[in-house]
Design a protein around this motif. Structure first.
Motif, PDB file in Angstrom:
ATOM      1  N   ASN A 105       0.507  -1.165   0.146  1.00  0.00           N
ATOM      2  CA  ASN A 105       0.252   0.362  -0.317  1.00  0.00           C
ATOM      3  C   ASN A 105       0.460   1.367   0.411  1.00  0.00           C
ATOM      4  O   ASN A 105       0.760   2.274  -0.923  1.00  0.00           O
ATOM      5  CB  ASN A 105      -0.601   0.572   1.356  1.00  0.00           C
ATOM      6  CG  ASN A 105      -1.908   0.877   1.005  1.00  0.00           C
ATOM      7  OD1 ASN A 105      -2.679   1.736   0.273  1.00  0.00           O
ATOM      8  ND2 ASN A 105      -1.555   2.357   2.211  1.00  0.00           N
ATOM      9  N   HIS A 106       2.133   1.561   0.423  1.00  0.00           N
ATOM     10  CA  HIS A 106       2.612   2.407   0.443  1.00  0.00           C
ATOM     11  C   HIS A 106       4.340   1.926   1.438  1.00  0.00           C
ATOM     12  O   HIS A 106       4.759   1.461   1.535  1.00  0.00           O
ATOM     13  CB  HIS A 106       2.437   3.078   2.064  1.00  0.00           C
ATOM     14  CG  HIS A 106       2.220   2.127   3.261  1.00  0.00           C
ATOM     15  ND1 HIS A 106       1.365   2.128   3.910  1.00  0.00           N
ATOM     16  CD2 HIS A 106       4.113   1.826   4.081  1.00  0.00           C
ATOM     17  CE1 HIS A 106       1.043   1.555   4.737  1.00  0.00           C
ATOM     18  NE2 HIS A 106       2.621   0.948   5.327  1.00  0.00           N
ATOM     19  N   THR A 107       5.158   2.964   1.074  1.00  0.00           N
ATOM     20  CA  THR A 107       6.565   3.516   1.168  1.00  0.00           C
ATOM     21  C   THR A 107       7.072   3.595   2.592  1.00  0.00           C
ATOM     22  O   THR A 107       5.495   4.745   2.601  1.00  0.00           O
ATOM     23  CB  THR A 107       7.498   3.543   0.067  1.00  0.00           C
ATOM     24  OG1 THR A 107       6.745   4.924  -0.371  1.00  0.00           O
ATOM     25  CG2 THR A 107       6.990   2.511  -1.636  1.00  0.00           C
ATOM     26  N   HIS A 332       1.449  -8.568  15.970  1.00  0.00           N
ATOM     27  CA  HIS A 332       2.743  -7.050  16.765  1.00  0.00           C
ATOM     28  C   HIS A 332       1.474  -5.668  17.064  1.00  0.00           C
ATOM     29  O   HIS A 332       2.267  -5.063  17.066  1.00  0.00           O
ATOM     30  CB  HIS A 332       3.615  -7.077  15.276  1.00  0.00           C
ATOM     31  CG  HIS A 332       3.118  -6.984  14.088  1.00  0.00           C
ATOM     32  ND1 HIS A 332       2.517  -7.902  13.802  1.00  0.00           N
ATOM     33  CD2 HIS A 332       3.007  -5.349  13.809  1.00  0.00           C
ATOM     34  CE1 HIS A 332       2.203  -7.307  11.995  1.00  0.00           C
ATOM     35  NE2 HIS A 332       3.115  -5.963  12.510  1.00  0.00           N
ATOM     36  N   ASP A 333       0.779  -5.573  16.225  1.00  0.00           N
ATOM     37  CA  ASP A 333      -0.113  -4.608  16.177  1.00  0.00           C
ATOM     38  C   ASP A 333      -1.581  -5.035  18.022  1.00  0.00           C
ATOM     39  O   ASP A 333      -1.656  -3.696  18.767  1.00  0.00           O
ATOM     40  CB  ASP A 333      -1.680  -4.278  15.391  1.00  0.00           C
ATOM     41  CG  ASP A 333      -0.439  -4.080  14.157  1.00  0.00           C
ATOM     42  OD1 ASP A 333       0.534  -3.922  14.394  1.00  0.00           O
ATOM     43  OD2 ASP A 333      -1.173  -4.630  12.985  1.00  0.00           O
ATOM     44  N   ARG A 334      -1.504  -5.632  18.514  1.00  0.00           N
ATOM     45  CA  ARG A 334      -3.015  -6.418  18.667  1.00  0.00           C
ATOM     46  C   ARG A 334      -1.993  -6.617  20.784  1.00  0.00           C
ATOM     47  O   ARG A 334      -1.041  -7.456  21.101  1.00  0.00           O
ATOM     48  CB  ARG A 334      -3.392  -7.897  19.105  1.00  0.00           C
ATOM     49  CG  ARG A 334      -4.122  -7.255  17.676  1.00  0.00           C
ATOM     50  CD  ARG A 334      -5.189  -7.005  17.123  1.00  0.00           C
ATOM     51  NE  ARG A 334      -5.494  -6.165  15.840  1.00  0.00           N
ATOM     52  CZ  ARG A 334      -6.917  -6.660  15.227  1.00  0.00           C
ATOM     53  NH1 ARG A 334      -7.850  -5.942  15.767  1.00  0.00           N
ATOM     54  NH2 ARG A 334      -7.289  -5.978  14.413  1.00  0.00           N
ATOM     55  N   CYS A 411       3.643  -5.743  23.097  1.00  0.00           N
ATOM     56  CA  CYS A 411       3.221  -6.947  22.884  1.00  0.00           C
ATOM     57  C   CYS A 411       4.507  -7.246  21.403  1.00  0.00           C
ATOM     58  O   CYS A 411       4.099  -8.257  21.406  1.00  0.00           O
ATOM     59  CB  CYS A 411       2.008  -6.962  21.592  1.00  0.00           C
ATOM     60  SG  CYS A 411       2.079  -6.182  20.355  1.00  0.00           S
ATOM     61  N   ARG A 412       5.290  -6.593  21.330  1.00  0.00           N
ATOM     62  CA  ARG A 412       6.734  -6.658  21.211  1.00  0.00           C
ATOM     63  C   ARG A 412       8.273  -7.596  21.529  1.00  0.00           C
ATOM     64  O   ARG A 412       9.407  -7.226  20.865  1.00  0.00           O
ATOM     65  CB  ARG A 412       6.285  -6.028  19.964  1.00  0.00           C
ATOM     66  CG  ARG A 412       5.701  -5.275  19.224  1.00  0.00           C
ATOM     67  CD  ARG A 412       6.317  -3.537  18.351  1.00  0.00           C
ATOM     68  NE  ARG A 412       4.467  -3.824  17.391  1.00  0.00           N
ATOM     69  CZ  ARG A 412       5.093  -2.353  16.739  1.00  0.00           C
ATOM     70  NH1 ARG A 412       5.813  -1.695  16.356  1.00  0.00           N
ATOM     71  NH2 ARG A 412       3.944  -2.654  15.721  1.00  0.00           N
ATOM     72  N   THR A 413       7.680  -7.122  23.070  1.00  0.00           N
ATOM     73  CA  THR A 413       9.330  -7.693  23.827  1.00  0.00           C
ATOM     74  C   THR A 413       9.838  -8.631  23.497  1.00  0.00           C
ATOM     75  O   THR A 413       8.890 -10.303  22.564  1.00  0.00           O
ATOM     76  CB  THR A 413       8.282  -7.583  25.135  1.00  0.00           C
ATOM     77  OG1 THR A 413       8.123  -8.593  25.723  1.00  0.00           O
ATOM     78  CG2 THR A 413       8.544  -6.482  25.694  1.00  0.00           C
TER      79      THR A 413
HETATM   80  C1  NOJ Z   1      -0.679  -2.717   9.594  1.00  0.00           C
HETATM   81  C2  NOJ Z   1       0.331  -4.022  10.605  1.00  0.00           C
HETATM   82  O1  NOJ Z   1       0.581  -5.031  10.572  1.00  0.00           O
HETATM   83  C3  NOJ Z   1       1.457  -2.673  11.390  1.00  0.00           C
HETATM   84  O2  NOJ Z   1       2.262  -2.693  11.912  1.00  0.00           O
HETATM   85  C4  NOJ Z   1       1.546  -1.484  10.426  1.00  0.00           C
HETATM   86  O3  NOJ Z   1       2.124  -0.416  11.446  1.00  0.00           O
HETATM   87  C5  NOJ Z   1       0.561  -1.221   9.387  1.00  0.00           C
HETATM   88  N1  NOJ Z   1      -0.192  -1.631   8.936  1.00  0.00           N
HETATM   89  C6  NOJ Z   1       1.105   0.267   8.656  1.00  0.00           C
HETATM   90  O4  NOJ Z   1       2.001  -0.727   7.300  1.00  0.00           O
END
Ligand code: NOJ
Length: 555
Positions: A105-107, A332-334, A411-413
């Motif tokens: 989606n993005h860089t 890694h986001d939750r 949650c990334r330790t």
């Molecule tokens: C979702 C990824 O899981 C997250 O860690 C990231 O920060 C965003 N997308 C942006 O790429």
């Protein structure tokens, strides 16, 4: 009629490695590829079959790899291309698969493409990103009302060309323009580059944002502040025109064709948020889109059999055979799921038993198997850019309402391997690890749990073995077992294959439950309680006693 046998990706078990935190081989406190290679035997023994790696491409690491500056290069933080080639070989030698994390989606805004694109209006790369004039008159306001996923306008102003560029996540992650065929071709080439190196598939980061409305129509208002898992809405905006566009659904079909050029077919799993009807569309009209998408609803519900049942039945309906559901408890986001259970290993074992016996592909986040929990971090000094952003919120609790943790550092330790300094994560006992190690590492670690037959780790291992050895758990269809009033406290279902039926009973309550079993002479194949006695088929009276918070599997 001969049944078509399942493809590898339909019945695999995926384990997510967050490379910064798995194993540091150089002693600098940061995880790397050579460290991961050291631990492949552990993963093999655990019983997972596919390893998905969060991105390790070249990146300024502002969003820890989700901001790429070169998609064909391994970031030096993690090692070199020859380390990568070795990683692929070592994984394949163990008969496992490797899935990379691709941010289509993005860089990063430091990517040479973007630097060129931003430099002038007539640069050949200008149209690789989404640039627009500001709102008339004056142009000093963003082109429309779109908000980024985490709040604030999704447009960033660049003075040198007096235009705005679109980003959906963080301002340093500008969205690529997929209406430009050059962009698409370049990204497909990048995928081929990795597939030719032997990669078995991709996890596609926020794929639902690939296309936006051509006319940039304003998004409507909604009452949602937080980002629910079943609705693309946040910060009082319903993301009607900036996500889930018809062009994105079509794009998944093109991606799938690319995967089908390879033999055996490669896997695509998409990160998408939204209601199940939308998620379903990403599988393609004829199951010819993504192979699967993450289903996140399990990441936010209380420990309650009825609630799980409701979600499972919705999923089974929307994604009936031949579609492949996924079951996700964390990433890694939750928040880590065991923290939601207040670190109760009995409850964790119930949920794990459920995750590994439902129809579809389970995704295990590193450390879940030993019960690693969330760790508190200060927002101001957070490594995660979201944490720093939320530290500016007027009410510290406001961030808690968001679907993302306040800081995802929690949650990334570093992985907890043993009770040695740094939990054995770094080869250098004095290293300052990039994130601090959880205080509980002396209690919660791989070495200790390997020795304890009743540990969560051994529960995962036993379950994965049972799954490997019973075809119904890999390929069987799913059916609930009705328990009348007990349905509230106990979740029961079976998996049915031509040659085998398997029964799963999960007691979510703190009380014993006596149940009538549907088979004559049940053979116990698993209990969450490692010391549970086998059922004696001769003394069997048609009932089975489930102990408090016990889960069993029998056939
Ligand atoms: C979702 C990824 O899981 C997250 O860690 C990231 O920060 C965003 N997308 C942006 O790429």
């Amino acid at each position: 009629m001969v049944e078509k046998s399942y493809e590898w990706w339909q019945k695999t078990v995926v384990y997510q490695v967050y490379p910064l935190s798995f194993k540091d081989s150089t002693g600098n406190g940061i995880g790397d590829l050579a460290g991961i290679i050291e631990k492949l035997d552990y993963l093999k023994e655990l019983g997972v079959e596919t390893i998905w790696f969060s991105p390790f491409f070249e990146s300024p690491q502002q969003d820890h790899g989700y901001d790429v500056t070169n998609y064909r290069k391994i970031d030096q933080v993690y090692g070199s291309m020859s380390d990568f080639d070795k990683l692929v070989k070592e994984i394949h030698d163990r008969n496992m698969k490797i899935v990379l994390d691709l941010v289509l989606n993005h860089t990063s805004n430091k990517h040479p493409w973007f630097l060129e694109s931003a430099s002038s209006k007539d640069n050949p790369k200008r149209d690789w990103y989404i640039w627009r004039d500001g709102k008339k008159p004056g142009g000093k306001k963003p082109p429309n009302n779109w908000k980024s996923l985490i709040g604030g306008s999704a447009w960033r102003y660049y003075k040198n060309t007096d235009q705005w560029v679109y980003f959906h996540f963080l301002p340093f992650q500008p969205d690529l323009n997929y209406r430009n065929s050059e962009v698409k071709e370049e990204m497909f080439d990048i995928m081929r580059f990795w597939l030719d190196k032997g990669v078995d598939g991709f996890r596609l980061d926020i794929l639902y944002m690939i296309y936006e409305d051509k006319m940039l129509r304003n998004n409507p208002f909604t009452w949602n502040l937080t980002l629910p898992d079943n609705k693309p809405a946040s910060f009082f905006q319903y993301h009607k025109y900036d996500v889930n566009r018809p062009e994105t659904f079509e794009f998944t079909i093109e991606l799938r064709k690319l995967m089908e050029e390879y033999e055996p077919e490669r896997l695509l799993v998409g990160e998408i948020f939204g209601p199940i009807e939308y998620l379903r569309k990403y599988y393609g009209p004829n199951n010819n889109g993504l192979h699967m998408v993450f289903l996140f609803e399990f990441t936010s519900i209380p420990f309650n059999a009825k609630k799980y049942r409701k979600i499972i039945s919705r999923i089974e309906k929307a994604l009936a055979v031949p579609y492949t559901p996924t079951y996700v408890f964390g990433n890694h986001d939750r928040d880590r799921y065991i923290s939601r259970l207040k670190d109760d290993p009995y409850k964790a074992k119930i949920l794990t038993t459920m995750q590994l016996t439902l129809r579809g592909v389970p995704y295990i986040y590193y450390g879940e198997e030993i019960g690693m929990s969330d760790v508190k971090f200060s927002l101001k000094t957070s490594e995660d850019p979201l944490g720093r952003r939320f530290s500016k919120f007027p009410f510290p609790q406001a961030g808690k309402l968001l679907r993302f943790s306040l800081t995802r550092d929690r949650c990334r330790t570093p992985m907890q391997w043993n009770k040695e300094p740094n939990a054995g994560f770094s080869s250098n006992p004095n290293a300052k690890t990039w994130l601090k190690v959880s205080d509980n590492y002396k209690e919660i670690n791989v070495a200790k749990e390997e020795r304890d037959p009743s540990s969560l780790l051994n529960c995962y291992k036993r379950l994965l073995k049972v799954r490997r050895e019973n075809i119904a758990l890999q390929e069987g269809i799913f059916e609930f077992i009705e328990l009348g009033k007990l349905n509230k406290k106990c979740l029961a279902y079976k998996r049915i294959h031509d040659t085998q039926e398997i029964f799963i009973y999960l007691n979510f309550s703190n009380k014993e439950i006596l149940l009538k079993t549907p088979v004559q002479k049940p053979k116990l194949v698993f209990s969450t309680l490692s010391n549970r006695k086998a059922l004696n088929p001769n003394a069997y009276d048609g009932n089975i006693k489930l102990l408090p918070l016990e889960g069993i599997i029998f056939r």
